[in-house]
Scaffold this motif. Structure first.
Motif, mmCIF file in Angstrom:
data_model
loop_
_atom_site.group_PDB
_atom_site.id
_atom_site.type_symbol
_atom_site.label_atom_id
_atom_site.label_comp_id
_atom_site.label_asym_id
_atom_site.label_seq_id
_atom_site.Cartn_x
_atom_site.Cartn_y
_atom_site.Cartn_z
ATOM 1 N N PHE A 132 54.295 -3.800 -28.390
ATOM 2 C CA PHE A 132 54.640 -3.369 -27.035
ATOM 3 C C PHE A 132 55.283 -4.508 -26.245
ATOM 4 O O PHE A 132 56.283 -4.310 -25.557
ATOM 5 C CB PHE A 132 53.383 -2.867 -26.324
ATOM 6 C CG PHE A 132 53.668 -2.104 -25.073
ATOM 7 C CD1 PHE A 132 53.890 -0.743 -25.120
ATOM 8 C CD2 PHE A 132 53.759 -2.744 -23.858
ATOM 9 C CE1 PHE A 132 54.171 -0.032 -23.980
ATOM 10 C CE2 PHE A 132 54.045 -2.046 -22.700
ATOM 11 C CZ PHE A 132 54.249 -0.686 -22.766
ATOM 12 N N LEU B 220 53.591 -4.472 -38.776
ATOM 13 C CA LEU B 220 54.090 -3.157 -39.187
ATOM 14 C C LEU B 220 53.147 -2.521 -40.198
ATOM 15 O O LEU B 220 52.794 -1.329 -40.090
ATOM 16 C CB LEU B 220 55.497 -3.302 -39.788
ATOM 17 C CG LEU B 220 56.103 -2.025 -40.364
ATOM 18 C CD1 LEU B 220 56.495 -1.061 -39.262
ATOM 19 C CD2 LEU B 220 57.313 -2.344 -41.230
ATOM 20 N N ARG C 255 39.069 -3.105 -36.782
ATOM 21 C CA ARG C 255 39.789 -2.230 -35.868
ATOM 22 C C ARG C 255 40.518 -2.973 -34.763
ATOM 23 O O ARG C 255 41.548 -2.530 -34.279
ATOM 24 C CB ARG C 255 38.815 -1.248 -35.231
ATOM 25 C CG ARG C 255 38.377 -0.188 -36.202
ATOM 26 C CD ARG C 255 37.360 0.694 -35.536
ATOM 27 N NE ARG C 255 37.139 1.880 -36.375
ATOM 28 C CZ ARG C 255 36.262 2.807 -36.079
ATOM 29 N NH1 ARG C 255 35.547 2.697 -34.985
ATOM 30 N NH2 ARG C 255 36.097 3.845 -36.865
ATOM 31 N N ASP C 256 39.967 -4.119 -34.354
ATOM 32 C CA ASP C 256 40.612 -4.813 -33.237
ATOM 33 C C ASP C 256 41.965 -5.386 -33.645
ATOM 34 O O ASP C 256 42.783 -5.716 -32.793
ATOM 35 C CB ASP C 256 39.700 -5.893 -32.648
ATOM 36 C CG ASP C 256 39.215 -6.855 -33.707
ATOM 37 O OD1 ASP C 256 39.056 -6.410 -34.857
ATOM 38 O OD2 ASP C 256 39.030 -8.037 -33.399
ATOM 39 N N LEU D 211 45.127 -13.714 -27.225
ATOM 40 C CA LEU D 211 44.333 -12.517 -27.488
ATOM 41 C C LEU D 211 43.310 -12.707 -28.603
ATOM 42 O O LEU D 211 42.220 -12.154 -28.542
ATOM 43 C CB LEU D 211 45.250 -11.337 -27.830
ATOM 44 C CG LEU D 211 46.228 -10.903 -26.741
ATOM 45 C CD1 LEU D 211 46.958 -9.648 -27.184
ATOM 46 C CD2 LEU D 211 45.501 -10.656 -25.436
ATOM 47 N N LEU E 233 44.209 -3.689 -34.920
ATOM 48 C CA LEU E 233 45.151 -2.652 -34.518
ATOM 49 C C LEU E 233 45.567 -2.840 -33.059
ATOM 50 O O LEU E 233 46.748 -2.706 -32.713
ATOM 51 C CB LEU E 233 44.495 -1.279 -34.708
ATOM 52 C CG LEU E 233 45.407 -0.072 -34.585
ATOM 53 C CD1 LEU E 233 46.542 -0.161 -35.572
ATOM 54 C CD2 LEU E 233 44.623 1.202 -34.811
ATOM 55 N N ARG E 234 44.603 -3.154 -32.206
ATOM 56 C CA ARG E 234 44.940 -3.384 -30.796
ATOM 57 C C ARG E 234 45.854 -4.593 -30.651
ATOM 58 O O ARG E 234 46.787 -4.589 -29.851
ATOM 59 C CB ARG E 234 43.667 -3.590 -29.979
ATOM 60 C CG ARG E 234 42.727 -2.421 -30.036
ATOM 61 C CD ARG E 234 41.841 -2.329 -28.829
ATOM 62 N NE ARG E 234 41.123 -3.573 -28.577
ATOM 63 C CZ ARG E 234 39.967 -3.630 -27.907
ATOM 64 N NH1 ARG E 234 39.414 -2.523 -27.464
ATOM 65 N NH2 ARG E 234 39.375 -4.778 -27.688
ATOM 66 N N LEU E 235 45.589 -5.620 -31.447
ATOM 67 C CA LEU E 235 46.441 -6.806 -31.426
ATOM 68 C C LEU E 235 47.860 -6.431 -31.853
ATOM 69 O O LEU E 235 48.850 -6.866 -31.242
ATOM 70 C CB LEU E 235 45.839 -7.847 -32.372
ATOM 71 C CG LEU E 235 46.379 -9.265 -32.292
ATOM 72 C CD1 LEU E 235 46.262 -9.795 -30.876
ATOM 73 C CD2 LEU E 235 45.601 -10.168 -33.248
ATOM 74 N N ILE F 284 49.335 -3.511 -31.584
ATOM 75 C CA ILE F 284 49.967 -2.748 -30.509
ATOM 76 C C ILE F 284 50.447 -3.680 -29.413
ATOM 77 O O ILE F 284 51.553 -3.529 -28.890
ATOM 78 C CB ILE F 284 48.988 -1.705 -29.943
ATOM 79 C CG1 ILE F 284 48.683 -0.660 -31.012
ATOM 80 C CG2 ILE F 284 49.578 -1.030 -28.722
ATOM 81 C CD1 ILE F 284 47.594 0.286 -30.614
ATOM 82 N N ALA F 285 49.607 -4.667 -29.067
ATOM 83 C CA ALA F 285 49.989 -5.617 -28.018
ATOM 84 C C ALA F 285 51.264 -6.347 -28.413
ATOM 85 O O ALA F 285 52.188 -6.514 -27.609
ATOM 86 C CB ALA F 285 48.854 -6.604 -27.776
ATOM 87 N N MET G 240 50.027 -1.054 -38.702
ATOM 88 C CA MET G 240 50.263 0.190 -37.972
ATOM 89 C C MET G 240 50.486 1.348 -38.947
ATOM 90 O O MET G 240 49.975 2.450 -38.737
ATOM 91 C CB MET G 240 51.455 0.027 -37.033
ATOM 92 C CG MET G 240 51.214 -1.088 -36.011
ATOM 93 S SD MET G 240 52.435 -1.143 -34.707
ATOM 94 C CE MET G 240 51.877 0.197 -33.687
ATOM 95 N N ALA H 5 47.221 2.321 -40.382
ATOM 96 C CA ALA H 5 46.426 3.060 -39.397
ATOM 97 C C ALA H 5 46.866 4.522 -39.358
ATOM 98 O O ALA H 5 46.035 5.432 -39.293
ATOM 99 C CB ALA H 5 46.578 2.425 -38.020
#
Ligand SMILES: [K+]
Ligand SMILES: [K+]
Lengths: 466, 466
Positions: free
Chosen positions: B376, B339, B365-366, B447, B368-370, B372-373, B342, B345
Motif C-alpha cells: 500500500f 508478493l 499472520r502478522d 513495523l 500478511l499485515r506487513l 499489505i503495509a 499475498m 494468503a
C-alpha cells in the motif's frame, strides 16, 4: 391440478433454493448472463433504434451489459440513437440489474456478515428447511419498496427544475424518472446527448442527483441499517450512530473521506483548466468538484468534459474508481470496506496491535485475506484488460486505463474512447463490465460462504468485503 | 592515551549501537543521505566531467543518488559526460551503496526473521550487551568477501569477450570490472553510450551479466543460505534443497516464475516489433527476452531500445518492476516474498485453510499485515509521484508510470524521458529513488522491529518482507 401445480412450483423453488445455497456464485452469474441476453435481444428489434433499422449485435449487447450492470458506458448515444422503446428497455435493464445486484449482494453480504436481523432469520430458516423463501421474499419486498421510494423521491425533487429546463411537462416527467432511476442505481445513463453538462451550475438539479448517487452507492445493508437506526419522530437523536453496524460506520466514513479527498484534488487539479473548471465561477467550480468527487464511486454522471481533464485528474479518478462504492450496492470496484480493512490493518501493524480494530469492534483476521484476494484479483483483471486494449488499439495508456477502470468498477465515466473502439474492443469492455459486476459477488461467495472453524471470542463483527 | 582513545572509540561504538537498535530506520536514512551527499560533492569537482567544466548540482545529485541507490537512471551519459575520475566515483558509489544496502537490510532482515544462525548470535549478543560489534563485523566481512568474489567472477567471465569487442586489454578490463560491479549490485550503469545494445545476440557477454544480476537480486540472506545448503565436494546432492530456509525457497521460486512469465510475455509482445525484437534471429529473440525478463527485478540493463517497446510491454514491465527482487538485496520494489505471501494468503483463503502455509511451514499472520503495509505504501508513493511528474511535464502516463516505477524500484530501465526532464522532474525522480531505496528498510524497521506478544506455536518460519 392446483395441488400438482403448487407441488411443481414448490419443486422449482426447492431447486433454486438448493442452487442458491450450494453454488450461489454459479447461480448469480448464470442469472445475470441470461438477463443480459434477454435485454440484448430486446434491443435487437428494429424499432429499438430511432431510425427503425435496428442495432448491430455488438452495440445491442454492449448497451444491454452496460444497462444491466448499471455501468453507463455507451457506444451509441442513449437519447438519439435509441427509440423511446429502446430507452424504456435500457431503463428497465437498469432497474432490473440494480435490483438484482442489490438483492443478490445483500443476501450474500448478510449471510457473510451474519449480523443483520433478517439474516439471522434466513439462516435459521435454511437450517430448519422451512419458509426460507418467505424471508427472501420479505427482503425482496423491502429492497423494491426502498429503492423505488428513493428513485421517485429523486425524480420528484428534480421534476420542477426539469419542467423549467425542458419547457414540457411530459418530457420533464420522463427525464425526471430516467435520472431518478439512473442516479439511485448508480447507472450513469443520461436521456439526452449533452447529458448534465449544460447544467454544471444548477444546484437544484445536480444536488438531488448527487445525493441519490451517494446514497445508492452506500449499499442496501447500510441504507436499511440507517433506516432502522434513525430515531422515530419524538425520540432522541442522541447516540443514534451507536445503533449503526460496524459495516455501516466503515462504509459511511470511508465514502465520506474519499468524497472530500476526491473533490478537493479535482478542484485543485482542474481549477485553471480552460476546458473544464477554468471558465466557471467560484460557486460553479465548487458544485462541479462536489459532483465530480461523488461520481467515481460509481455514479458515472459528468457535468464537465472528462476527456478534457488533465492526466493527473484521470489518475486520481482511476484510484477512486478502483475503490468504488459500498458492498451490496449498485456501485462497483473493490468496495470501500475493503480499502478500510486494509488501512485499519496497516494502522494496527504500525501501532503494534494484535487485532484489527475499528469503532470498538475487532475485525476477524480472515477478512483481511478476503480483502487481499479482492484487491489482487481486481488489479490483475485491470492489468490484463489494459494490455488487451493496448494491443487492440493505438490508444494511450492514460485513456485506456481510465476506460478499463470505469468498466471494471461499472462507473461509466469516459474520456470518450468507448464510442470509437473497434468491435473487439467493445467486446473486451463488455466482458470487463460483466466480470467487474459479477466478479466481486463470485469471489465473495466462493471464498466467504464456506464453513470455517472459527475461534469463539466476543465481541466480534464482520464487515462485508467486495 | 591509547586507553583513553580506545575508551572514546568504545563510546562511539556504544552510541552507534544504541542508535542502530533503538532507531535503526532513522540511522539508516541518515547514513544514506550523508553518503549520497558525499558522492554528489565528489561529482561536483570540475574534473569529474569529461569537458572539465564540472557538472550542474542537479545532475551531480541525481547521478550520486542513482549510483548509491544502485538505480542506473542517468541524466548524463556515464561514458561520455563524466571523466574517468567521475566514472570511478560512480562505480565506487555503486559498490558502497550496494554494500550498505545489503548490510543494513541483511541485519534488519535477519533480526526480523530470527532465523539465520548469525542472527541468533547477534540477538544473544544484544541481550547480554557483549561483543555485538564483533558479530556485525563478521557479517560485514562475509558480505564484502562474497560480493567482491561474485563481482570479480562476472568480470573474469566477460573479460575475454570484452577484449575481442574493445580490441584493447586495458579498456576491456575496466569495462569488465564496471559491468561486474554494476551487474551484481543491480545498478544498471553502463560504461559506454550505446551500453549493451550492440551486443543483443552475444550470449558469452550477456549470460554472465544476466546471471550476476539474477543472483544479486536474490538478496544476501538467500545467497548465504544457498552457500551453506549446497553440499560440500564429495557429499550427496540429494535433498540439498531441504536445507534451504523458507525465505530462500519463496525467493527462488517467485523470482524464477516472474522471470519465466516476464520473458515469455515480452517475447510474444515484442516478437514482431520492427524497432525491438522484430529484426532479430530466433536465437537472438530468445536471448533478448531472457535478458529482458531478468532486468525488471531490478538490474536495469537493456539490449533493445526500451523506448521503442509497445505500451503493453511497458505495462508488463511496470508490474514486474513494482514487485522487484529479493529482500535484503540491492534490488528494489515491494520484494518477491511480499508478493509470494499475498498469493499464498489468497490460496489459503480459496482453500479455506486457517493458516498460510508454504513448503511445509506456517507463515505467521502478522507477516500478511506487513506485506499489505509495504504494498500500500509503495502504491501510494507511485501514485503521488506520477501525479507530480504529470503536472510538471507534458508527458504521457505510459512513459511517466514506467520511469516512476523504474526509479521507485531502483531498476534503471528507461523509455528515454529522464534525460529530457526539467530540473524539478529530476529532483522528483531523485527523491523517489532515495525513498524507494530507504523506504522499504524504514517501513520494515519501524513495523517489524517492535516487541510483540507472540503466540507460541511450532514449527513456524518468518520470511523477510519488504
Ligand atoms: K455507473
Ligand atoms: K538498477
Amino acid at each position: 391440478m392446483a395441488r400438482s401445480l403448487r407441488h411443481r412450483l414448490f419443486g422449482l423453488r426447492e431447486l433454486v433454493d438448493e442452487l442458491a445455497f450450494r453454488a450461489p456464485a454459479r447461480l448469480a452469474v448464470s442469472v445475470f448472463a441470461c438477463v443480459v441476453g434477454l435485454f440484448a435481444a430486446l434491443l435487437m428489434v428494429p424499432f429499438a433504434t430511432a431510425d427503425g433499422e435496428g442495432a448491430r449485435f455488438v452495440d445491442a449487447l454492449f448497451t444491454a451489459v452496460s444497462a444491466v450492470c448499471v455501468t453507463g458506458l455507451v457506444v451509441q448515444d442513449t437519447g438519439t440513437y435509441w427509440s423511446l422503446y429502446g430507452q424504456i428497455v435500457i431503463l428497465t435493464g437498469i432497474k432490473v440489474g440494480g435490483f438484482g445486484i442489490m438483492t443478490v449482494a445483500s443476501l450474500l453480504g448478510m449471510i457473510v456478515s451474519r449480523k443483520i436481523g433478517l439474516t439471522q432469520k434466513l439462516l435459521t430458516a435454511s437450517e430448519t428447511k422451512t419458509s426460507r423463501l418467505g424471508d427472501v421474499g420479505s427482503l425482496v419486498r423491502v429492497i423494491i419498496v426502498t429503492a423505488t421510494t428513493l428513485e421517485l423521491s429523486i425524480a420528484l425533487l428534480i421534476f420542477p427544475r426539469l419542467v423549467v429546463i425542458e419547457d414540457n411537462v411530459g418530457t420533464a416527467a420522463w427525464h425526471a424518472l430516467f435520472y431518478g432511476i439512473s442516479a439511485f442505481n448508480n447507472a450513469g445513463f443520461v436521456p439526452t446527448p449533452e447529458g448534465l453538462m449544460p447544467h454544471v451550475g444548477d444546484w437544484a438539479l445536480l444536488l438531488p442527483i448527487a445525493l441519490g448517487v451517494f446514497i445508492g452507492a452506500l449499499g442496501f445493508p447500510v441504507i436499511l441499517n440507517m433506516q432502522r437506526a434513525l430515531p422515530r419522530p419524538g425520540h432522541r437523536w442522541r447516540n443514534w450512530t451507536k445503533r449503526l453496524s460496524l459495516h455501516s460506520k466503515l462504509t459511511l466514513v470511508t465514502s465520506g473521506v474519499l468524497f472530500v479527498v476526491g473533490a478537493l484534488l479535482l478542484l485543485v487539479l482542474e481549477w485553471s483548466n480552460p476546458d473544464t473548471f477554468g471558465p466557471l465561477s467560484f460557486g460553479d467550480k465548487l458544485l462541479a468538484s462536489v459532483f465530480a468527487g461523488i461520481m467515481p464511486r460509481s455514479g458515472g454522471f459528468s457535468t464537465v468534459d472528462v476527456g478534457a481533464m488533465t492526466q493527473s485528474s484521470w489518475l486520481i479518478q482511476d484510484a477512486l474508481m478502483f475503490v468504488g462504492g459500498g458492498s451490496a450496492s449498485t456501485a462497483g470496484g473493490i468496495k470501500v470496506t475493503t480499502l478500510a480493512v486494509m488501512l485499519l490493518a496497516i494502522m494496527a501493524e504500525a501501532r503494534g496491535d494484535r487485532d484489527i480494530e475499528a469503532f470498538g469492534r475487532r475485525i476477524p483476521r480472515d477478512v483481511l485475506r478476503l480483502s487481499i484476494a479482492v484487491v489482487f484479483t481486481g488489479a490483475s483483471i485491470v492489468l490484463v484488460s489494459c494490455v488487451a486494449l493496448l494491443e487492440i488499439t493505438e490508444l494511450q495508456l492514460s485513456v485506456v486505463l481510465f476506460e478499463v477502470l470505469s468498466a471494471f468498477a461499472t462507473v461509466g465515466l469516459s474520456t470518450g474512447i468507448t464510442q470509437g473502439l473497434p468491435d473487439s474492443g467493445k467486446y473486451v469492455l463488455a466482458l470487463l463490465m460483466f466480470v467487474g459486476r459479477t466478479g466481486a459477488v463470485t469471489v465473495v461467495a466462493v471464498l466467504a460462504l464456506r464453513d470455517r472453524r472459527r475461534i469463539v471470542r466476543f465481541p466480534e463483527e464482520r464487515p462485508i468485503i467486495g
